[in-house]
Design a protein around this motif. Sequence first.
Motif, PDB file in Angstrom:
ATOM      1  N   SER A   1      18.386  15.713   1.991  1.00 36.75           N
ATOM      2  CA  SER A   1      19.890  15.183   2.382  1.00 36.75           C
ATOM      3  C   SER A   1      19.882  14.688   3.768  1.00 36.75           C
ATOM      4  N   ALA A   2      18.633  15.202   4.732  1.00 34.39           N
ATOM      5  CA  ALA A   2      18.839  14.746   6.167  1.00 34.39           C
ATOM      6  C   ALA A   2      18.170  13.340   6.249  1.00 34.39           C
ATOM      7  N   LEU A   3      17.119  12.974   5.296  1.00 29.07           N
ATOM      8  CA  LEU A   3      16.651  11.602   5.130  1.00 29.07           C
ATOM      9  C   LEU A   3      17.727  10.508   4.718  1.00 29.07           C
ATOM     10  N   ILE A   4      18.451  10.882   3.852  1.00 29.78           N
ATOM     11  CA  ILE A   4      19.718  10.092   3.266  1.00 29.78           C
ATOM     12  C   ILE A   4      20.583   9.848   4.213  1.00 29.78           C
ATOM     13  N   GLU A   5      20.967  10.930   4.993  1.00 27.38           N
ATOM     14  CA  GLU A   5      21.876  10.829   6.014  1.00 27.38           C
ATOM     15  C   GLU A   5      21.469   9.975   7.222  1.00 27.38           C
ATOM     16  N   GLN A   6      20.130  10.102   7.381  1.00 24.77           N
ATOM     17  CA  GLN A   6      19.674   9.272   8.568  1.00 24.77           C
ATOM     18  C   GLN A   6      19.659   7.765   8.256  1.00 24.77           C
ATOM     19  N   VAL A   7      19.503   7.248   6.949  1.00 22.07           N
ATOM     20  CA  VAL A   7      19.483   5.987   6.849  1.00 22.07           C
ATOM     21  C   VAL A   7      20.736   5.333   6.391  1.00 22.07           C
ATOM     22  N   ALA A   8      21.625   6.307   5.978  1.00 19.57           N
ATOM     23  CA  ALA A   8      22.878   5.809   5.153  1.00 19.57           C
ATOM     24  C   ALA A   8      23.886   4.701   5.785  1.00 19.57           C
ATOM     25  N   ASP A   9      23.893   4.571   7.180  1.00 21.68           N
ATOM     26  CA  ASP A   9      24.680   3.508   7.919  1.00 21.68           C
ATOM     27  C   ASP A   9      23.620   2.245   7.754  1.00 21.68           C
ATOM     28  N   LEU A  10      22.610   2.416   7.483  1.00 24.02           N
ATOM     29  CA  LEU A  10      21.895   0.982   7.517  1.00 24.02           C
ATOM     30  C   LEU A  10      21.519   0.332   6.525  1.00 24.02           C
TER      31      LEU A  10
ATOM     32  N   ASN B   1       0.731  -1.085  -0.055  1.00 22.06           N
ATOM     33  CA  ASN B   1       0.128  -0.041  -0.077  1.00 22.06           C
ATOM     34  C   ASN B   1       0.910   1.328  -0.106  1.00 22.06           C
ATOM     35  N   ASN B   2       0.274   2.342  -0.147  1.00 24.54           N
ATOM     36  CA  ASN B   2       1.031   3.835  -0.464  1.00 24.54           C
ATOM     37  C   ASN B   2       0.533   4.884   0.565  1.00 24.54           C
ATOM     38  N   PHE B   3       0.064   4.348   1.475  1.00 28.32           N
ATOM     39  CA  PHE B   3      -0.700   5.202   2.651  1.00 28.32           C
ATOM     40  C   PHE B   3       0.352   6.214   3.106  1.00 28.32           C
ATOM     41  N   THR B   4       1.671   5.528   3.681  1.00 23.64           N
ATOM     42  CA  THR B   4       2.609   6.106   4.282  1.00 23.64           C
ATOM     43  C   THR B   4       4.134   6.155   3.592  1.00 23.64           C
ATOM     44  N   GLY B   5       4.672   7.175   3.296  1.00 21.21           N
ATOM     45  CA  GLY B   5       5.861   6.870   2.561  1.00 21.21           C
ATOM     46  C   GLY B   5       6.662   8.247   2.632  1.00 21.21           C
ATOM     47  N   LEU B   6       7.283   8.461   1.597  1.00 14.25           N
ATOM     48  CA  LEU B   6       8.306   9.707   1.603  1.00 14.25           C
ATOM     49  C   LEU B   6       7.627  10.955   1.489  1.00 14.25           C
TER      50      LEU B   6
END
Length: 226
Positions: free
Chosen positions: A141-150, A92-97
Motif C-alpha cells: 500500500s505504501a509503495l503504490i501510494e508513493q508512485v500513484a501520482d507519477l 536484469n532482475n538484480f534490484t526490484g520489488l
Amino acid sequence: MSMLLKPKRDLVSNLKPMSRVSEAYRSLRTKILFLAANESIKTIVLTSSNTKEGKTLTAANLAVAFAQENKRVLLIDADIRNPGIHHMFHKNNFTGLTNILSNKAKVLEAIVRTDVPNLSILTSGSSPTLPSELLTFSKMSALIEQVADLYDFILIDSPPAFAAADSQILASLSDGIVFVVMQGKVKRQIIRKDIQTLRQLGGQVLGVVLNNAKLGRSNSSNYYRC
C-alpha cells in the motif's frame, strides 16, 4: 467485460502493432478505459487460477497498449516466486520489488524505463528467503501510494489466485482485477469459485481474458470477441 485473445509469445503490441492480436489488446485497453471514465481505476491486478495461463504475457502487452495511448504506465512484477516481466522486456532482475519491500532499495531507484515510450517496469527483484512474509498489505500500500501520482495506470502481475496470500493482498489493494484464463487448462467451476472469492475479498473483477482459444473455421480470422 470479457475478451478472447490468441497471443504470441512476445510483446506483440510493441513489435507488431498492426496485427490482429495487438488489436485485441487495444480493445481490452479501450474497455478498461471506458470503465475508468466512470470509476476511479488506476491500479489493476492481473491474475489467474493457475500458472502458465498467460497472465504475464497479457500484463506486459496490456501495459504496452496503455503506453501507446500516451498513458504513463508502471508495470510491477509481484509474482516473486515465478517472475517473468524482466524476461519480456530483456532487463536484469538484480534490484526490484523484493529489494524495496526488504528496505534494501528505494522505489524510484528500482523502477526501470523500457524501450516503449511512457512505460516503466518494476521487476520482482532478487529471490527472497521467505517470500510469504515479504509482501504485506502495508508495504505494498505504501509503495503504490508513493508512485500513484507519477503514473496514470499501475498494472501488477500477481501470482495465481490463492496460490499464496500475495494474490489476495494485491487484489484487495487494486481498483480492478483482470482474470486471465487459458482455455482448457482449468475447470470452469474452479474459475467461477476463484472469481467469486476475489469479489468476496473486496476485489472488483473487471473482466476475463481467454487465452489460446480454439476458433472454428468460420471465426478463424477473429482473434478476440467481446
